[in-house]
Enzyme design. Structure first.
Site, PDB file in Angstrom:
ATOM      1  N   ARG A 174       0.858  -1.188   0.000  1.00 37.71           N
ATOM      2  CA  ARG A 174       0.000   0.000   0.000  1.00 37.71           C
ATOM      3  C   ARG A 174       0.894   1.237   0.000  1.00 37.71           C
ATOM      4  NH1 ARG A 174      -2.294   3.610   3.665  1.00 37.71           N
ATOM      5  NH2 ARG A 174      -4.421   4.296   3.159  1.00 37.71           N
TER       6      ARG A 174
ATOM      7  N   SER B 187     -12.811  -3.675   0.747  1.00 43.35           N
ATOM      8  CA  SER B 187     -13.065  -3.029   2.030  1.00 43.35           C
ATOM      9  C   SER B 187     -14.554  -2.807   2.219  1.00 43.35           C
ATOM     10  CB  SER B 187     -12.345  -1.670   2.098  1.00 43.35           C
ATOM     11  OG  SER B 187     -10.945  -1.831   2.098  1.00 43.35           O
TER      12      SER B 187
ATOM     13  N   LYS C 119      -4.733   6.100   8.040  1.00 46.33           N
ATOM     14  CA  LYS C 119      -5.572   6.502   6.909  1.00 46.33           C
ATOM     15  C   LYS C 119      -6.192   7.858   7.195  1.00 46.33           C
ATOM     16  CE  LYS C 119      -8.024   3.886   4.423  1.00 46.33           C
ATOM     17  NZ  LYS C 119      -9.095   3.018   3.889  1.00 46.33           N
TER      18      LYS C 119
END
Length: 218
Positions: A40, A112, A141
């Site tokens: 990521r 998700s 995040k």
């Protein structure tokens, strides 16, 4: 996909390692017992373009040497190009159908989800697993959704959804037990491993937590 892949699901990019070499952090995490890795590469200072691809290939090679599945977050084109084992997409990313059409057959797709309704839709279209969160508050995040906690996983299971589930968002060794007890097959973590003084020790702690839950429920 195998449910055990989700047991200790490590998510990381170059900006998550407190200045340490990400390759060293990944190797330590593998030594500690992670079962799946998600690349990521997001946030301020993240690599882009060819540099991002080359970095992904370096991490993929480390995973390959240890038989750790390698998942790419969001970047479908790169995932196909580097022959990743799968991709993970969010609710705001490309549609599942669009993604599936572009992947090589056999590649895993994780989605998700934040509600029972989103989970049911992910299962309907064919997701191999779902990531449910955020379990707890996290600063990793910036676009964090409302924290639902482990209860949302319990609701998803009570709705009859049996797809593999990994909890994500603010998970630590101290609160992982509650996530697993709610019905998750594993926990996905970023900073709890990547920013730990010892990534290998952190990964080992999560592995022991998984084993303890399995023994208790076995």
């Amino acid at each position: 996909m195998k449910r055990e892949w989700l047991h200790v699901y490590f998510v990381m990019g170059s900006v998550d390692c407190n200045g340490r070499d990400p390759k060293d952090v990944l190797q330590e995490a593998i030594n500690g017992g992670i079962t799946l890795f998600q690349f990521r590469e997001k946030g301020q200072g993240a690599k882009v373009g060819a540099e991002k691809r080359d970095f992904a290939l370096e991490l993929k090679e480390i995973c390959k040497r240890h038989d750790i599945p390698f998942i790419v977050n969001d970047d479908i084109e790169m995932a196909v190009e580097i022959e990743a084992d799968g991709v993970h997409i969010g609710q705001e990313d490309d549609s599942f159908t669009f993604v599936r059409e572009r992947l090589t057959p056999g590649m895993v797709i994780g989605v998700s989800c934040h509600t029972v309704e989103e989970a049911a839709e992910a299962v309907r279209v064919g997701a191999d697993y779902i990531g449910v969160g955020p379990m707890y508050f996290t600063t990793t995040k910036k676009d964090i959704r409302e924290v639902k906690g482990p209860e949302v996983i319990r609701q998803i299971r009570h709705a009859g959804i049996t797809v593999p589930i990994v909890g994500i968002g603010g998970i630590s060794v101290e609160n992982a037990w509650a996530v697993l007890e709610s019905g998750a097959d594993g926990v996905a973590v970023i900073s709890a491993i990547s920013k730990a003084d010892s990534p290998v020790a952190a990964a080992e702690s999560f592995s022991r937590c998984i084993e303890k839950v399995q023994r208790t429920n076995g």
